[in-house]
Scaffold this motif. Structure first.
Motif, PDB file in Angstrom:
ATOM      1  N   LEU A  63       1.520   6.490  -0.273  1.00 17.32           N
ATOM      2  CA  LEU A  63       2.450   7.558   0.084  1.00 17.32           C
ATOM      3  C   LEU A  63       2.723   8.460  -1.117  1.00 17.32           C
ATOM      4  N   GLY A  64       2.868   7.843  -2.286  1.00 13.99           N
ATOM      5  CA  GLY A  64       3.068   8.625  -3.500  1.00 13.99           C
ATOM      6  C   GLY A  64       1.863   9.516  -3.787  1.00 13.99           C
ATOM      7  N   ALA A  65       0.646   8.991  -3.542  1.00 16.38           N
ATOM      8  CA  ALA A  65      -0.565   9.771  -3.784  1.00 16.38           C
ATOM      9  C   ALA A  65      -0.652  10.959  -2.833  1.00 16.38           C
ATOM     10  N   VAL A  66      -0.255  10.754  -1.564  1.00 16.92           N
ATOM     11  CA  VAL A  66      -0.276  11.868  -0.601  1.00 16.92           C
ATOM     12  C   VAL A  66       0.685  12.957  -1.053  1.00 16.92           C
ATOM     13  N   VAL A  67       1.869  12.547  -1.505  1.00 12.76           N
ATOM     14  CA  VAL A  67       2.854  13.528  -1.984  1.00 12.76           C
ATOM     15  C   VAL A  67       2.328  14.241  -3.232  1.00 12.76           C
ATOM     16  N   ARG A  68       1.772  13.465  -4.156  1.00  9.40           N
ATOM     17  CA  ARG A  68       1.311  14.027  -5.425  1.00  9.40           C
ATOM     18  C   ARG A  68       0.133  14.983  -5.228  1.00  9.40           C
ATOM     19  N   GLU A  69      -0.821  14.575  -4.375  1.00  6.39           N
ATOM     20  CA  GLU A  69      -2.073  15.343  -4.251  1.00  6.39           C
ATOM     21  C   GLU A  69      -2.022  16.409  -3.160  1.00  6.39           C
ATOM     22  N   HIS A  70      -1.184  16.208  -2.145  1.00  4.35           N
ATOM     23  CA  HIS A  70      -1.189  17.138  -1.014  1.00  4.35           C
ATOM     24  C   HIS A  70       0.210  17.629  -0.640  1.00  4.35           C
ATOM     25  N   GLY A  71       1.199  17.254  -1.448  1.00  5.30           N
ATOM     26  CA  GLY A  71       2.571  17.602  -1.109  1.00  5.30           C
ATOM     27  C   GLY A  71       2.828  19.082  -0.953  1.00  5.30           C
ATOM     28  N   ASP A  72       2.043  19.903  -1.682  1.00  5.13           N
ATOM     29  CA  ASP A  72       2.239  21.353  -1.585  1.00  5.13           C
ATOM     30  C   ASP A  72       1.601  21.936  -0.320  1.00  5.13           C
ATOM     31  N   GLN A  73       0.798  21.112   0.399  1.00  7.35           N
ATOM     32  CA  GLN A  73       0.155  21.574   1.631  1.00  7.35           C
ATOM     33  C   GLN A  73       0.847  21.030   2.882  1.00  7.35           C
ATOM     34  N   LEU A  74       1.819  20.172   2.682  1.00  2.41           N
ATOM     35  CA  LEU A  74       2.478  19.502   3.815  1.00  2.41           C
ATOM     36  C   LEU A  74       3.974  19.775   3.774  1.00  2.41           C
ATOM     37  N   LEU A  86       0.826  -1.215   0.000  1.00  2.00           N
ATOM     38  CA  LEU A  86       0.000   0.000   0.000  1.00  2.00           C
ATOM     39  C   LEU A  86       0.857   1.260   0.000  1.00  2.00           C
ATOM     40  N   LEU A  87       1.952   1.232   0.764  1.00  2.07           N
ATOM     41  CA  LEU A  87       2.781   2.430   0.917  1.00  2.07           C
ATOM     42  C   LEU A  87       3.965   2.479  -0.041  1.00  2.07           C
ATOM     43  N   GLY A  88       4.276   1.345  -0.664  1.00  5.35           N
ATOM     44  CA  GLY A  88       5.457   1.308  -1.508  1.00  5.35           C
ATOM     45  C   GLY A  88       6.741   1.201  -0.701  1.00  5.35           C
ATOM     46  N   VAL A  89       6.662   0.527   0.452  1.00  8.27           N
ATOM     47  CA  VAL A  89       7.837   0.315   1.298  1.00  8.27           C
ATOM     48  C   VAL A  89       8.444  -1.044   0.955  1.00  8.27           C
ATOM     49  N   PRO A  90       9.747  -1.127   0.704  1.00  7.00           N
ATOM     50  CA  PRO A  90      10.360  -2.424   0.373  1.00  7.00           C
ATOM     51  C   PRO A  90      10.188  -3.439   1.508  1.00  7.00           C
ATOM     52  N   TYR A  91       9.674  -4.628   1.176  1.00  8.35           N
ATOM     53  CA  TYR A  91       9.423  -5.649   2.203  1.00  8.35           C
ATOM     54  C   TYR A  91      10.721  -6.115   2.855  1.00  8.35           C
ATOM     55  N   GLU A  92      11.829  -6.045   2.115  1.00  9.68           N
ATOM     56  CA  GLU A  92      13.102  -6.507   2.681  1.00  9.68           C
ATOM     57  C   GLU A  92      13.582  -5.612   3.829  1.00  9.68           C
ATOM     58  N   HIS A  93      12.938  -4.469   4.010  1.00 10.29           N
ATOM     59  CA  HIS A  93      13.290  -3.584   5.136  1.00 10.29           C
ATOM     60  C   HIS A  93      12.487  -3.915   6.391  1.00 10.29           C
ATOM     61  N   ARG A  94      11.688  -5.007   6.348  1.00  7.80           N
ATOM     62  CA  ARG A  94      10.706  -5.247   7.413  1.00  7.80           C
ATOM     63  C   ARG A  94      11.319  -5.437   8.790  1.00  7.80           C
ATOM     64  N   GLU A  95      12.449  -6.136   8.876  1.00  6.38           N
ATOM     65  CA  GLU A  95      13.011  -6.409  10.205  1.00  6.38           C
ATOM     66  C   GLU A  95      13.346  -5.117  10.937  1.00  6.38           C
ATOM     67  N   ASP A  96      13.876  -4.146  10.217  1.00  4.83           N
ATOM     68  CA  ASP A  96      14.239  -2.874  10.850  1.00  4.83           C
ATOM     69  C   ASP A  96      13.000  -2.082  11.264  1.00  4.83           C
TER      70      ASP A  96
END
Length: 397
Positions: free
Chosen positions: A209-220, A154-164
């Motif tokens: 996460l990409g959608a939040v940046v794309r649609e609201h990035g100028d407000q955050l 959903l967020l586009g986070v690499p699964y291989e980073h899961r342990e951290d």
């Protein structure tokens, strides 16, 4: 080494981790509003009004005079309880502004669209479980990977980073970690999420996460984007993983209830609500009275902190007929406050339900002889963090 602290409003009975501690039932019967000491790695210990009755909890959670108790303070050290962008650190218009940016991603329609992805992930973890056994740890092989894979997708986070990020989530939810550990932990979380946000700033991905940046990035600003990312990543996997872990454990201890979940598809929706009510894995965050509030003729004074026991409220015997301390997945689901209530109600509750409805029946159908591979008294429960769970669960089939 001192014994780990337990949050008194989420305390569970000794030897019966699915049952509220007797002290919670005693407070529930008390006509007064008890004040209790609450341990906190950030505030050391604070006094709070304890709410244990369902009707009181629901009324207060929808009362705008009861504000979040950890509003973001830019002058205080940052932790998971003091972070810009985290919805749990905002009230009123500021909270509404941020929440509106995320609500569309968690509607029933959007969650339904994710169903094929959830089913594919569940099927892959069932294959992994079969390959690991017979005889495996159900938590690390099945319960934890499913919500982790879903939120990574959903967020586009690499699964291989899961342990951290799983380790950092557990530290952030640990009431026994020190203040310094919490501050250092959030710095690591911010550094990790900051890189993901920067990548999306350069090229917004086709994910939440990409959608939040794309649609609201100028407000955050960057801090808010990082805080939103951290909140979604932690909330998106930790609570559902805990619920899958505890739900599997509970059903394996109640074969008659497990058979209903496995064999009666029409009963699954109600069964999931009963499991949520009965287990009540997460707490609500402390609140603070913005002005005097009357509750059954008793006064919560302006400035007093308030903690609501989800565990006790969901076992309030005024909620429904029958014994609410007995697991009954066929009962008409009584109301509950597992996902909170009011303006701060859990944003991802429909996604959590979808994962539970898919994973639990599929597990018991694929492995109809699944059973515990260790005595019940040796099960390793997690009872001293903000989310109740099971650390490991040996099973066989």
């Amino acid at each position: 080494m001192p014994d780990p602290k337990v949050l008194p409003f989420a305390a569970r009975a000794a030897g019966c981790p699915f049952t509220p501690a007797p002290e919670l039932y005693a407070m529930q019967k008390d006509e007064e509003l008890p004040r209790i000491g609450v341990p906190s790695p950030i505030l050391d210990e604070f006094e709070a009004v304890a709410i244990t009755r369902y009707e009181d909890a629901r009324a207060l959670l929808s009362d705008e005079r009861l504000r979040m108790g950890f509003v973001f303070d830019p002058d205080a050290p940052r932790s998971m309880l003091n972070q810009p962008g985290n919805l749990l650190n905002y009230n009123g218009a500021d909270h509404t502004r941020l929440r509106r940016m995320l609500t569309g991603a968690f509607t029933v329609k959007r969650v339904r669209a994710l169903q094929p992805t959830i089913e594919k992930i569940v099927a892959s973890r069932l294959d992994a479980l079969e390959a690991a056994g017979p005889g495996a740890d159900l938590i690390s092989t099945f319960c934890t990977p499913i919500p982790t894979l879903v939120i990574c997708e959903l967020l586009g986070v690499p699964y291989e980073h899961r342990e951290d990020f799983q380790r950092r989530a557990q530290v952030g939810l640990d009431v026994n970690a020190t203040r310094e550990e919490h501050i250092r932990n959030l710095m690591e979380m911010d550094a990790y999420m900051g890189e993901l946000v920067a990548a999306h700033r350069r090229s917004p991905g086709d994910n939440l996460l990409g959608a939040v940046v794309r649609e609201h990035g100028d407000q955050l600003n960057e801090d808010e984007l990082v805080g939103i990312g951290n909140m979604l990543l932690v909330a998106g996997h930790e609570t559902t993983a805990s619920m899958l872990s505890a739900g599997s454990t509970l059903l394996l201890q109640h074969p008659d209830q497990l058979a209903v979940v496995r064999d009666e598809p029409e009963a699954v929706d109600g069964a999931i609500e009963e499991l949520l009510r009965y287990i009540s894995p997460a707490i609500t965050m402390p609140r603070e009275a913005a002005e005097d509030i009357e509750v059954r003729g008793r006064t919560i004074k302006q400035g007093e902190r308030v903690v609501l026991s989800v565990l006790a409220a969901n076992r309030d015997h005024t909620l429904a007929d029958g014994d609410l301390d007995t697991l009954d997945v066929r009962r008409t689901p009584p109301p509950h406050v597992v996902f909170g209530y009011g303006a701060h109600q859990c944003l991802g509750q429909q996604l959590a339900r979808a994962e539970l409805r898919t994973a639990l029946p599929a597990l018991f159908r694929r492995f109809p002889t699944l059973r515990l591979a260790a005595p019940q008294e040796e099960i390793d429960y997690r009872t001293t963090t903000l989310v109740f769970s099971v650390n490991a669960l040996p099973v066989t089939w």
